[in-house]
Design an enzyme around this catalytic site. Sequence first.
Site, short mmCIF file in Angstrom:
data_model
loop_
_atom_site.label_atom_id
_atom_site.label_comp_id
_atom_site.label_asym_id
_atom_site.label_seq_id
_atom_site.Cartn_x
_atom_site.Cartn_y
_atom_site.Cartn_z
N LYS A 50 0.71 -1.14 0.12
CA LYS A 50 0.04 -0.06 -0.04
C LYS A 50 0.90 1.18 -0.03
O LYS A 50 2.01 1.06 0.44
CB LYS A 50 -0.91 -0.10 1.19
CG LYS A 50 -0.17 0.14 2.56
CD LYS A 50 -0.96 0.63 3.44
CE LYS A 50 -1.08 1.88 4.21
NZ LYS A 50 -0.07 2.22 5.16
N ASP B 89 -3.48 6.69 5.05
CA ASP B 89 -2.40 5.96 5.69
C ASP B 89 -3.09 4.74 6.24
O ASP B 89 -2.61 3.34 6.27
CB ASP B 89 -1.64 6.64 6.74
CG ASP B 89 -0.35 5.90 7.33
OD1 ASP B 89 0.31 5.08 6.48
OD2 ASP B 89 -0.19 5.87 8.60
N HIS C 150 -6.49 -0.29 6.27
CA HIS C 150 -6.61 -1.30 7.49
C HIS C 150 -7.96 -1.14 7.81
O HIS C 150 -8.63 -2.25 8.33
CB HIS C 150 -5.67 -0.71 8.49
CG HIS C 150 -4.02 -0.62 8.17
ND1 HIS C 150 -3.72 -1.24 6.75
CD2 HIS C 150 -3.03 -0.10 8.24
CE1 HIS C 150 -2.23 -1.18 6.68
NE2 HIS C 150 -2.32 -0.29 7.34
C1 BG6 Z 1 1.19 1.37 8.30
C2 BG6 Z 1 1.29 2.73 8.42
O1 BG6 Z 1 0.23 0.91 7.19
O2 BG6 Z 1 0.45 0.73 9.76
C3 BG6 Z 1 1.73 3.27 9.61
O3 BG6 Z 1 1.69 3.31 7.32
C4 BG6 Z 1 1.04 2.51 10.84
O4 BG6 Z 1 1.66 4.85 9.74
C5 BG6 Z 1 1.07 1.29 10.70
O5 BG6 Z 1 1.69 3.32 11.90
C6 BG6 Z 1 0.46 0.59 11.77
O6 BG6 Z 1 0.55 -0.65 11.83
P1 BG6 Z 1 0.42 -1.47 13.27
O7 BG6 Z 1 0.53 -2.93 12.67
O8 BG6 Z 1 1.51 -1.09 14.01
O9 BG6 Z 1 -0.89 -1.29 13.90
#
Ligand code: BG6
Length: 515
Positions: A177, A264, A269
């Site tokens: 992504k 982001d 997500h």
């Molecule tokens: C990433 C983002 O996709 O996911 C980051 O670019 C973010 O900014 C991260 O911190 C969060 O992932 P996780 O697994 O730490 O919750």
Amino acid sequence: MTDLHTIGLDIHARKGPEIHPPMRSTAEPCTLVIVGITGDLAHRKLIPALYNLERSHLLPDGVRVVGMGRHDVPLESLMYGLKESTAEHSRTQPIDADVWHKFAQRFDYIANPGEGSGAFKTLAKLMEEHKEETEGNRMFYFATPPSAFGTLLKRINAAGLIHHPREEHWTRVILEKPIGHDHDSAVELNELTADFLDEKQTYRIDHYLGKETVQNILIFRYANAIFEPLWNRNHIDHVQIEACETIGTEGRGVFYDQTGVVRDIVQNHLLQVLAMVTMEPPSSFHSESIRDEKVKVFQSLRQIYPQDVGKDIMHGQYRGYRDNEGVADDSRTPTAVAMRFWIDNWRWQGVPFYLRAGKRLEQKVTQVSIHFKSIPLCLFGDDEACAQIEPNVLTLRIQPDEGISLAFNSKVPGDAINVGSVEMDMSYEHAFQKPIHDAYERLVLDCMRGDATLFARRDGVEQTWKFIDPLIKTWESAKDPVPQYEQGSTGPKEFHDLIEKDGRRWHHTTTDSST
Ligand code: BG6
């Protein structure tokens, strides 16, 4: 507000006959080409994940790894750097020297995949040399900015490295992504990808889908008979999705300033998590059935209009964000967002969804909480007891402290009728006493198996951008200042107002230290 007690329930995985999951194909040998091996993602996530697969004996013997990167360094120095970062970021500690030694034997490095460098011819030659062990299969991981995807595909194609999907050997490509920065650019990127790859060969990674706790949402919903009947507008008052981070831009100022919190983490997500929570039961656990249902959720998201922004959608920027390297002095990029939105379908009509996400907030917590409706009538006659009754809340804790809890009311021991809210709690750590694997381990392995269930499909990605686009466009065309919040706080005051005006509050609350 009543005190919240946690019942000391001891939930362990029940012993009994082993339940066999549906047969899953095994990971197949291949050459795994990591383009961008010298970058942050490879160092912090991919290589530690592959190392841990090696450690768990899950990486097939016939897997070769070819790193491609811009720096002209000998393989030994690259491996030294990768080992250092694995030692820092691996979920298992300390690094096992024998495992690392075996793992390192799989590697080759090709520098300068730039135009005219002949890098892809060298790659083709290497693949040919190892064809017997890798069975001629090719897996590419583009750990690069999306702007490089098109060029890379062209070069790989020109070097004859893309198998036709019907050939015996396979080619699969994992794309990191962000897939585009808005709807049109996502469509453009998807079309470009489709010029070279079949959708079945395209693996758009969203590491949230590889998290055990996110996968468990479907197991929780469809392996239990008692929740699904309640999982709808008749019983649920509202749903909250919270993804609060304590970290800031972590040296990614340039990227983050062009991206912001919504691109982001929300467009990808959190909307993926939303789909897992709200989708209809799929006709089977096959990847296309699951992904079909998720797309239907995205199609049902109620459109955002400019007038909703500032009313149902609030943004904020943490103080000091503009001091980060690569961030514009007058940046209006939001680092946090809170929003209320709806899903217009039969199951969810009228149920508000609240979402809150951001950086440099007070605590790291990602969770989904399902807030059930209040009881229809209080039978206890006593105003005080009735006032103590809290609606039931089911919390799916995605990270950290992975688990699930259900808040319900109980009689407080004593003569009088006093009601207290208590929690039944399941913690993964205690229930299974097994380490939780990193999402990248699962996803890389799934790609080697040819299982795309936990990857985003083209139509899903485009549909989520359709939802997000009007919001981003409204913010980007506005001139008004972005509300600031203190680092380590719970976000700007507006985030609290957004939910409190509906008589609700954010489920994850610690001390309230908004601006
Ligand atoms: C990433 C983002 O996709 O996911 C980051 O670019 C973010 O900014 C991260 O911190 C969060 O992932 P996780 O697994 O730490 O919750």
